[in-house]
Design a protein around this motif. Structure first.
Motif, mmCIF file in Angstrom:
data_model
loop_
_atom_site.group_PDB
_atom_site.id
_atom_site.type_symbol
_atom_site.label_atom_id
_atom_site.label_comp_id
_atom_site.label_asym_id
_atom_site.label_seq_id
_atom_site.Cartn_x
_atom_site.Cartn_y
_atom_site.Cartn_z
ATOM 1 N N PRO A 206 40.821 30.692 49.740
ATOM 2 C CA PRO A 206 40.312 30.898 48.424
ATOM 3 C C PRO A 206 41.412 30.356 47.269
ATOM 4 C CG PRO A 206 40.595 33.073 48.898
ATOM 5 C CD PRO A 206 40.947 32.223 50.451
ATOM 6 N N ASP A 207 42.728 30.762 47.597
ATOM 7 C CA ASP A 207 43.822 30.189 46.580
ATOM 8 C C ASP A 207 44.541 28.873 46.945
ATOM 9 O OD1 ASP A 207 45.103 30.978 48.920
ATOM 10 O OD2 ASP A 207 46.558 32.458 48.153
ATOM 11 N N GLY A 208 43.960 28.094 47.840
ATOM 12 C CA GLY A 208 44.423 27.008 48.048
ATOM 13 C C GLY A 208 45.414 26.625 48.492
ATOM 14 N N ASN A 209 46.353 27.795 49.199
ATOM 15 C CA ASN A 209 47.827 27.586 49.593
ATOM 16 C C ASN A 209 48.099 26.945 50.805
ATOM 17 O OD1 ASN A 209 47.466 29.642 50.646
ATOM 18 N ND2 ASN A 209 49.266 30.691 49.919
ATOM 19 N N GLY A 210 46.827 26.723 51.539
ATOM 20 C CA GLY A 210 46.919 26.269 52.792
ATOM 21 C C GLY A 210 47.252 27.528 53.837
ATOM 22 N N LYS A 211 47.546 28.525 53.558
ATOM 23 C CA LYS A 211 47.937 29.875 54.357
ATOM 24 C C LYS A 211 46.896 30.698 54.393
ATOM 25 C CE LYS A 211 52.596 29.230 52.802
ATOM 26 N NZ LYS A 211 53.896 30.017 52.113
ATOM 27 N N LYS A 212 46.845 31.636 55.378
ATOM 28 C CA LYS A 212 45.915 32.750 55.654
ATOM 29 C C LYS A 212 46.750 34.075 55.180
ATOM 30 C CE LYS A 212 42.593 34.970 58.839
ATOM 31 N NZ LYS A 212 42.006 34.854 60.049
ATOM 32 N N ASP A 213 46.589 33.986 53.754
ATOM 33 C CA ASP A 213 47.597 35.211 53.251
ATOM 34 C C ASP A 213 46.687 36.127 52.231
ATOM 35 O OD1 ASP A 213 47.456 33.080 51.256
ATOM 36 O OD2 ASP A 213 49.584 33.432 51.011
ATOM 37 N N THR A 214 45.588 35.981 52.178
ATOM 38 C CA THR A 214 44.837 36.843 51.245
ATOM 39 C C THR A 214 43.943 37.752 51.797
ATOM 40 O OG1 THR A 214 42.949 35.142 51.375
ATOM 41 C CG2 THR A 214 44.461 34.773 49.654
ATOM 42 N N TYR A 215 43.735 38.980 51.208
ATOM 43 C CA TYR A 215 42.867 39.932 51.685
ATOM 44 C C TYR A 215 41.664 40.217 51.101
ATOM 45 C CZ TYR A 215 47.491 41.768 53.017
ATOM 46 O OH TYR A 215 48.845 42.042 53.792
ATOM 47 N N GLY A 216 40.521 40.413 51.713
ATOM 48 C CA GLY A 216 39.490 40.560 51.047
ATOM 49 C C GLY A 216 39.129 41.817 50.420
ATOM 50 N N ILE A 217 39.852 43.175 50.870
ATOM 51 C CA ILE A 217 39.395 44.337 49.977
ATOM 52 C C ILE A 217 40.625 45.108 50.298
ATOM 53 C CG2 ILE A 217 37.966 45.450 51.820
ATOM 54 C CD1 ILE A 217 36.288 46.197 49.204
ATOM 55 N N ASN A 218 40.536 46.273 49.680
ATOM 56 C CA ASN A 218 41.583 47.122 49.759
ATOM 57 C C ASN A 218 41.189 48.527 50.552
ATOM 58 O OD1 ASN A 218 40.998 47.160 46.948
ATOM 59 N ND2 ASN A 218 42.374 49.062 46.968
ATOM 60 N N MET A 219 41.577 48.987 51.149
ATOM 61 C CA MET A 219 41.037 50.497 51.802
ATOM 62 C C MET A 219 41.995 51.699 51.749
ATOM 63 S SD MET A 219 38.353 50.203 54.827
ATOM 64 C CE MET A 219 39.523 50.340 56.155
ATOM 65 N N SER A 220 43.334 51.446 51.231
ATOM 66 C CA SER A 220 44.188 52.496 51.104
ATOM 67 C C SER A 220 43.987 53.598 50.177
ATOM 68 C CB SER A 220 45.732 51.924 50.894
ATOM 69 O OG SER A 220 45.801 51.111 49.824
ATOM 70 N N TYR A 221 44.588 54.559 50.220
ATOM 71 C CA TYR A 221 44.670 55.656 49.071
ATOM 72 C C TYR A 221 43.180 55.953 48.750
ATOM 73 C CZ TYR A 221 46.311 58.045 45.098
ATOM 74 O OH TYR A 221 46.465 59.278 44.119
#
Length: 546
Positions: A206-221
């Motif tokens: 979705p950020d269009g940088n050609g990498k798989k480096d995004t998270y869907g959601i956070n689940m910490s804390y």
């Protein structure tokens, strides 16, 4: 329809002249000494506990003696001596003081269990006969009868002073609308739709940088708890036959969802290492998080203005919006709300002058008093703009001289004064701040969904206080259950969510959980007509917003 709070902000003509007169010459003022008038010398004296958060600048003095304690004592009908208690150790210190007979007359503490223990030990003063000396609180009790309901103990007498809080969600999900638009997706309305959106956020760049480096959601804390709330997994619930039961079926659905997110890489696989949520917040601010579940929101301006500006430094086109809780297989729920009726204050049964204690409380509850202690002095700390809103003159000066003094007004109901509402922080001439205010209002509107239920039996501050013999059992068994549920998330295909819940239930029963269940059943049977449950909290919040 406008809410009573917003009407109050727009229509209430607050006279600040009394504030200006009362606050003149705050700087450098001091308590009367040997030269005090006869009237001042005869002021009754009381002692008052105040949280020590370690945030008062050395140049401002101490919590016992500073510009605001002097300001209070020069204007209050009584003289207050303040007793600092370290916030992190408040209960322990106050318990020691009660045991030694040195506890202050007025005790301010948020811990429901601690205040309840003082009542059971007969350490508290019934307040009914002294309310006449605090007419400001009498008026509040009339406007919000729930305050009396919550502050009244099993013997039918009023023991606790409390406050009304602003009607807001305790937290809300923020979603990247620009990502949704780029991927031709809609805001998810169900948990299954949420799963599909999160999967797209991770796998479709979705950020269009050609990498798989995004998270869907956070689940910490605490964000894991927000996921739980989508499924009504709050530990306890009222069954269809009107019994308090453990919500194991809700927990199973929540666990299955979390396990799915983890196994498919839609959350940070190292989320357990992010014990305070700092990494998740940084991922969000860096533009790498599709749906962000923040910790409890204590400053809506920060979440809706400051954070958005930070994200846009990295991603100028970022578009963020709050998101309603998606409907789960267990139903439609709201997230937890800020405690609308929060008890804070009790009076020591050994207080020598209860009337003076109530007169002090009445003084602090006056709008001009609270405004000065919260915002400072006109023309020194703030000015009024053409619309009558307060404008801070110097943020650094206020941080040094004012912001640390919040606990002197711990029991004041901020919605009573429009200048103290969250809305007052927004400058509507600034488009970013106008947008931020609309975000907060949109999040508030989710509370009005008539289909949405509260995700737990009650707000945690209104849950029944376990007897001491069950507290240790509860702590230990909940820790074991929590560890098993975490294993259910990260344990892979060989350890299913169903098996984890089965093991958790076995551990609960083996660890003494049945004793806690019996207590909860008896408590509900005896108190269901007077207890302040989750649906009661929603009723109060909705009445404030409508």
């Amino acid at each position: 329809m406008q809410s009573p709070i917003r009407k109050r902000y727009q229509k209430l003509s607050l006279s600040l002249a009394s504030v200006v007169l009362a606050a003149t010459a705050v700087a450098g003022c001091s308590q009367p000494k040997d030269g005090a008038s006869e009237g001042e010398a005869k002021k009754p004296k009381i002692t008052v506990s105040v949280y020590d958060r370690g945030n008062i600048p050395a140049s401002e003095g101490t919590l016992e003696d500073n510009r605001w304690t002097r300001w209070i004592n020069e204007r209050s009908p009584v003289e207050a001596q303040y007793v600092p208690v370290l916030r992190s150790e408040a209960v322990n210190k106050l318990n020691v003081m009660f045991a030694s007979g040195t506890a202050p007359d007025i005790v301010n503490d948020y811990d429901t269990g601690f205040r309840d223990s003082l009542y059971k030990q007969k350490q508290l003063l019934p307040l009914d006969d002294y309310l006449q000396y605090a007419p400001e609180y009498e008026k509040l009790l009339e406007e919000y009868p729930q305050l009396r309901k919550v502050g009244t103990k099993p013997d039918g007498k009023l023991y606790e002073i409390g406050k009304i809080n602003e009607p807001h969600l305790q937290s809300v999900a923020f979603i990247r609308m620009d990502w949704l638009k780029k991927l031709n997706l809609e805001v998810p309305k169900t948990t299954e739709e949420l799963y599909e959106v999160l999967k797209a956020f991770v796998e479709q760049d979705p950020d269009g940088n050609g990498k798989k480096d995004t998270y869907g959601i956070n689940m910490s804390y605490t964000s894991g708890g927000m996921v739980d709330s989508m499924f009504g997994s709050g530990g306890w619930k009222i069954s269809e036959d009107d019994q308090v039961v453990r919500s194991w079926d809700n927990s199973l659905e929540a666990l299955k969802f979390k396990k799915r997110l983890f196994e498919e890489g839609l959350v940070d696989r190292d989320y357990l290492a992010d014990q305070n949520g700092a990494k998740a917040k940084q991922d969000y601010l860096n533009g790498k998080m599709g749906v962000y579940l923040p910790p409890a929101i204590t400053n809506w301006f920060e979440n809706t203005v400051t954070d958005i500006k930070t994200i846009r430094k990295t991603v100028p086109e970022a578009e963020i919006a709050p998101m309603m809780q998606p409907k789960s297989p267990m139903g439609q729920f709201v997230h937890h709300v800020t405690n609308p009726i929060q008890m804070t204050t009790v009076i020591n049964a050994a207080a020598k002058n209860p009337q003076a204690a109530m007169e002090y409380i009445n003084f602090i509850l006056q709008s001009d008093t609270a405004l000065t202690l919260k915002k400072g002095v006109e023309n020194e700390h703030w000015n009024k703009d053409a619309d009558g809103k307060l404008k801070v003159i110097d943020l650094d000066k206020n941080m040094k001289e004012v912001d640390w003094a919040m606990d002197y007004t711990m029991f004041y109901s901020l919605p009573l004064n429009p200048h103290l509402l969250f809305e007052a922080a927004y400058d509507l001439s600034d488009p970013d701040q106008q947008a931020g205010l609309e975000m907060m209002r949109k999040a508030d509107s989710y509370l009005l969904n008539p289909e949405a239920k509260y995700p737990a039996l009650a707000h945690y501050e209104h849950m029944p206080v376990l007897p001491s013999e069950l507290v240790v059992i509860n702590t230990n068994v909940n820790k074991e259950v929590s560890d098993i549920l975490v294993k259910g998330i990260i344990g892979g295909a060989k350890y299913s969510a169903e098996q984890a819940i089965e093991d958790a239930r076995a551990a609960w029963e083996k660890g003494g959980g049945k004793q806690i269940e019996a207590f909860m059943e008896e408590w509900y049977k005896e108190n269901k007509e007077t207890a302040f449950l989750g649906e009661d909290a929603l009723e109060v919040v909705r009445s404030q917003l409508q």
